[in-house]
Write a protein that holds these residues in place. Structure first.
Motif, PDB file in Angstrom:
ATOM      1  N   ASP A 112      -1.931   5.021  -8.093  1.00  0.00           N
ATOM      2  CA  ASP A 112      -1.347   3.733  -7.754  1.00  0.00           C
ATOM      3  C   ASP A 112      -0.959   3.692  -6.281  1.00  0.00           C
ATOM      4  O   ASP A 112      -1.185   2.688  -5.591  1.00  0.00           O
ATOM      5  CB  ASP A 112      -0.115   3.456  -8.617  1.00  0.00           C
ATOM      6  CG  ASP A 112      -0.449   3.196 -10.077  1.00  0.00           C
ATOM      7  OD1 ASP A 112      -1.618   2.893 -10.370  1.00  0.00           O
ATOM      8  OD2 ASP A 112       0.464   3.292 -10.920  1.00  0.00           O
ATOM      9  N   TRP A 113      -0.341   4.765  -5.790  1.00  0.00           N
ATOM     10  CA  TRP A 113       0.063   4.791  -4.378  1.00  0.00           C
ATOM     11  C   TRP A 113      -1.138   4.512  -3.468  1.00  0.00           C
ATOM     12  O   TRP A 113      -1.041   3.728  -2.528  1.00  0.00           O
ATOM     13  CB  TRP A 113       0.691   6.147  -4.025  1.00  0.00           C
ATOM     14  CG  TRP A 113       2.080   6.355  -4.535  1.00  0.00           C
ATOM     15  CD1 TRP A 113       2.631   5.809  -5.661  1.00  0.00           C
ATOM     16  CD2 TRP A 113       3.099   7.174  -3.949  1.00  0.00           C
ATOM     17  NE1 TRP A 113       3.927   6.261  -5.813  1.00  0.00           N
ATOM     18  CE2 TRP A 113       4.235   7.090  -4.789  1.00  0.00           C
ATOM     19  CE3 TRP A 113       3.149   7.984  -2.829  1.00  0.00           C
ATOM     20  CZ2 TRP A 113       5.413   7.775  -4.505  1.00  0.00           C
ATOM     21  CZ3 TRP A 113       4.326   8.674  -2.537  1.00  0.00           C
ATOM     22  CH2 TRP A 113       5.448   8.570  -3.364  1.00  0.00           C
ATOM     23  N   TRP A 116      -2.219   1.001  -3.410  1.00  0.00           N
ATOM     24  CA  TRP A 116      -1.283   0.143  -2.684  1.00  0.00           C
ATOM     25  C   TRP A 116      -1.318   0.393  -1.176  1.00  0.00           C
ATOM     26  O   TRP A 116      -0.434  -0.051  -0.455  1.00  0.00           O
ATOM     27  CB  TRP A 116       0.139   0.349  -3.208  1.00  0.00           C
ATOM     28  CG  TRP A 116       0.333  -0.093  -4.624  1.00  0.00           C
ATOM     29  CD1 TRP A 116      -0.306  -1.114  -5.275  1.00  0.00           C
ATOM     30  CD2 TRP A 116       1.243   0.474  -5.583  1.00  0.00           C
ATOM     31  NE1 TRP A 116       0.144  -1.222  -6.564  1.00  0.00           N
ATOM     32  CE2 TRP A 116       1.094  -0.246  -6.790  1.00  0.00           C
ATOM     33  CE3 TRP A 116       2.157   1.527  -5.550  1.00  0.00           C
ATOM     34  CZ2 TRP A 116       1.823   0.040  -7.941  1.00  0.00           C
ATOM     35  CZ3 TRP A 116       2.884   1.815  -6.686  1.00  0.00           C
ATOM     36  CH2 TRP A 116       2.721   1.079  -7.866  1.00  0.00           C
ATOM     37  N   GLY A 467       3.038   1.652   2.823  1.00  0.00           N
ATOM     38  CA  GLY A 467       1.843   0.916   2.424  1.00  0.00           C
ATOM     39  C   GLY A 467       0.926   0.706   3.602  1.00  0.00           C
ATOM     40  O   GLY A 467       1.106   1.293   4.684  1.00  0.00           O
ATOM     41  N   ASP A 471       0.212  -5.103   5.193  1.00  0.00           N
ATOM     42  CA  ASP A 471       0.855  -5.691   4.020  1.00  0.00           C
ATOM     43  C   ASP A 471       2.268  -6.176   4.346  1.00  0.00           C
ATOM     44  O   ASP A 471       3.019  -5.508   5.070  1.00  0.00           O
ATOM     45  CB  ASP A 471       0.929  -4.677   2.877  1.00  0.00           C
ATOM     46  CG  ASP A 471      -0.429  -4.394   2.253  1.00  0.00           C
ATOM     47  OD1 ASP A 471      -1.396  -5.093   2.619  1.00  0.00           O
ATOM     48  OD2 ASP A 471      -0.522  -3.476   1.423  1.00  0.00           O
ATOM     49  N   PRO A 497       6.426   3.616  -2.784  1.00  0.00           N
ATOM     50  CA  PRO A 497       6.060   2.226  -3.032  1.00  0.00           C
ATOM     51  C   PRO A 497       6.646   1.665  -4.319  1.00  0.00           C
ATOM     52  O   PRO A 497       6.845   0.448  -4.443  1.00  0.00           O
ATOM     53  CB  PRO A 497       4.534   2.247  -3.094  1.00  0.00           C
ATOM     54  CG  PRO A 497       4.102   3.642  -2.916  1.00  0.00           C
ATOM     55  CD  PRO A 497       5.281   4.513  -2.681  1.00  0.00           C
TER      56      PRO A 497
END
Length: 520
Positions: A112-113, A116, A467, A471, A497
């Motif tokens: 997931d990191w 992102w 991130g 973003d 995050p």
């Protein structure tokens, strides 16, 4: 003025900062490690905090002095008043006052990191550092574990578990949850003994594990009782910090400044330095250096409990009896993120012990939302470094969290009705949990109850989120550099995050270890 010439100033001697400072000094960098709380040798730690049961220290006013931030409050939900928010102070940070849980997130967190925008933080990047930091007494020989690292890790033998540990394990297995002997193994789901960072039944904080053996280093200097006000700049480049020492303003200069003051105080230092939401800073008379979402995105794990009134022989027999040894990581439903929920045992109910009117022997089962979506906010109230920021956790504000907590507490009640629990229970569960049990059949009433009663589990993260540089949620890039600045990084749980699907201590240490290798 503290002498100039440091390669790195690290602000905060907690889980990430201690590891980062020591490893950087080992590489020959001249490091100044600053800590707002006291600096002390391991032998001088208050003995109550050494106990396997942190409740022993929480009930001892002399243990709370200096090592817990006084006056720091937070609202957990919009239906709750502000209440104390436990954060560690002094060398060791929160590793000196936490529950000594040495649990890793599932590796899927780091997929997931990367998705992102956190390039270089995937499972293969972080796993070697989780192994490096540990000395796992049982599984150290496995290729995903480590031996000889600073942090000892063991698991309590089942014959020494508390009665609530055993009851949760038996009830969860009977309900169909699998047994997972090592919760830190990849893809581990189910009933597990907690890994614990202690040696011979005594807490091992990062002060013990990292700083104690480095105190004679010629390249590391540790200074306590140094409250950092703000980062100093020349143009866009960080050149040092301004701090309060013994009531006087003191400065120190370095080639690089790294904030490791945690998810509460790292964002506060950034904002006092002019880095944060421009409207808020201007309202406090702070000149805006960079308009970034500092303080936004706060997360913690919301927890609800079912209280278990214990028969005398099932309760805590000694103040040093371990408060928890068992967890159940599970997936809420098909298609949900892996391990998005957690059940925990409480041989002594931490929530109840905060209330002197509760039974001293009361146990509990707890459930928390392990992968949270709700986001809170941390804001400055003044520009004075002595004043704490204001914290609104906004737990369960995302419907996905509220729905899973609603389902989770109902599942937890069913576990509490298991025959294994009945054998250790004094009186009626229904009477002990009257307010909860009376609303179980109504979604709206149960939601109101949860919003009014959930607690945090002291896993604050994500107030300086890492991130991709473009973003809008990003404060630091994947090298932990604060956007729009040179020579300034944040390295602690504030950059996560999202809150991991685990207790946060090991992940914070991992971040310090990893970044010590990456900072040139």
């Amino acid at each position: 003025m503290i002498e100039a010439g440091w390669d790195i100033i690290v602000v905060g001697a907690g889980s990430a900062g201690a590891a980062l400072a020591v490893r950087s000094a080992e590489k020959g960098k001249k490091v100044l490690l600053l800590e707002a709380g006291p600096d002390y040798r391991s032998a001088h730690m208050h003995q109550a905090w050494r106990s396997p049961n942190p409740i022993k220290a929480l009930l001892d006013p002399t243990a709370l002095e200096n090592l817990v931030w006084a006056g720091l409050d937070a609202t957990r939900t919009e239906k709750q008043e502000a209440a104390p928010y436990w954060r560690g102070r002094g060398v060791g940070g929160s590793s000196s006052i936490n529950g000594q849980i040495a649990i890793r997130p599932p590796l899927e967190d780091f997929d997931d990191w990367v998705s992102w925008g956190c390039a270089g933080w995937g499972p293969g990047d972080v796993l070697p550092y989780f192994a490096k930091l540990e000395d796992d007494l049982e599984y150290g020989a496995e290729d995903y574990h480590g031996t000889g690292g600073p942090t000892p890790i063991y698991r309590m033998a089942q014959e020494n578990w508390g009665s609530v540990d055993t009851a949760l394990s038996q009830a969860a297995l009977a309900a169909g949850h699998a047994w997972a002997a090592d919760v830190n193994a990849p893809r581990a789901i189910g009933v597990s003994p907690y890994p614990i960072n202690s040696r011979d039944g005594q807490r091992v904080s990062v002060n013990d594990a990292y700083l104690e053996n480095a105190r004679d280093s010629s390249t590391l200097t540790i200074r306590g009782d140094a409250l950092v006000d703000q980062v100093m700049f020349a143009g866009d480049r960080a050149i040092g910090v301004r701090m309060i020492v013994d009531g006087a303003v003191v400065t120190a200069h370095a080639d690089e400044v790294i904030l490791s003051a945690g998810a509460v105080h790292s964002p506060a230092i950034l904002m006092r330095s002019g880095i944060g939401p421009s409207g808020q800073l201007r309202g406090l008379g702070i000149e805006v250096r960079q308009d970034l979402p500092v303080g936004h995105g706060l997360q913690d794990h919301p927890m609800a409990v079912v209280s278990i009134p214990l028969i005398d022989e099932a309760g805590i027999q000694s103040p040093d009896d371990r408060h928890t040894n068992v967890c159940v990581r599970y997936t809420s439903k098909p298609g949900a993120p892996v391990g998005d929920m957690m059940f925990v045992s409480q041989n002594q109910n931490v929530v109840a012990m905060a209330n002197p009117d509760m039974r001293a022997l009361a146990g509990a089962f707890g459930v928390w939302v392990n992968q949270a979506y709700s986001r809170g906010i941390l804001t400055l109230t003044t520009s004075d470094p002595v004043d704490h920021p204001q914290i609104h956790s906004r737990m369960l504000s995302d419907e996905r969290d509220l729905t899973r907590m609603r389902d989770g507490i109902r599942d937890l009640v069913e576990l509490a009705r298991d025959p294994a629990v009945a054998t250790i229970t004094h009186g009626s569960l229904d009477t002990e949990n009257k307010a909860l049990f009376s609303v179980l059949d109504s979604d709206s009433e149960l939601d109101d109850y949860l919003l009014a009663t959930v607690s945090d589990v002291q896993h604050a993260t994500s107030t300086c989120r890492m991130g991709a540089s473009g973003d809008t949620d990003t404060v630091v890039d994947p090298s932990c550099r604060v956007l729009g600045t040179d020579g300034l990084r944040v390295v602690d749980a504030s950059i996560f995050p999202a809150v991991p699907r685990a207790n946060t201590n090991l992940t914070a240490i991992m971040v310090g270890e990893l970044m010590a290798d990456r900072i040139r």
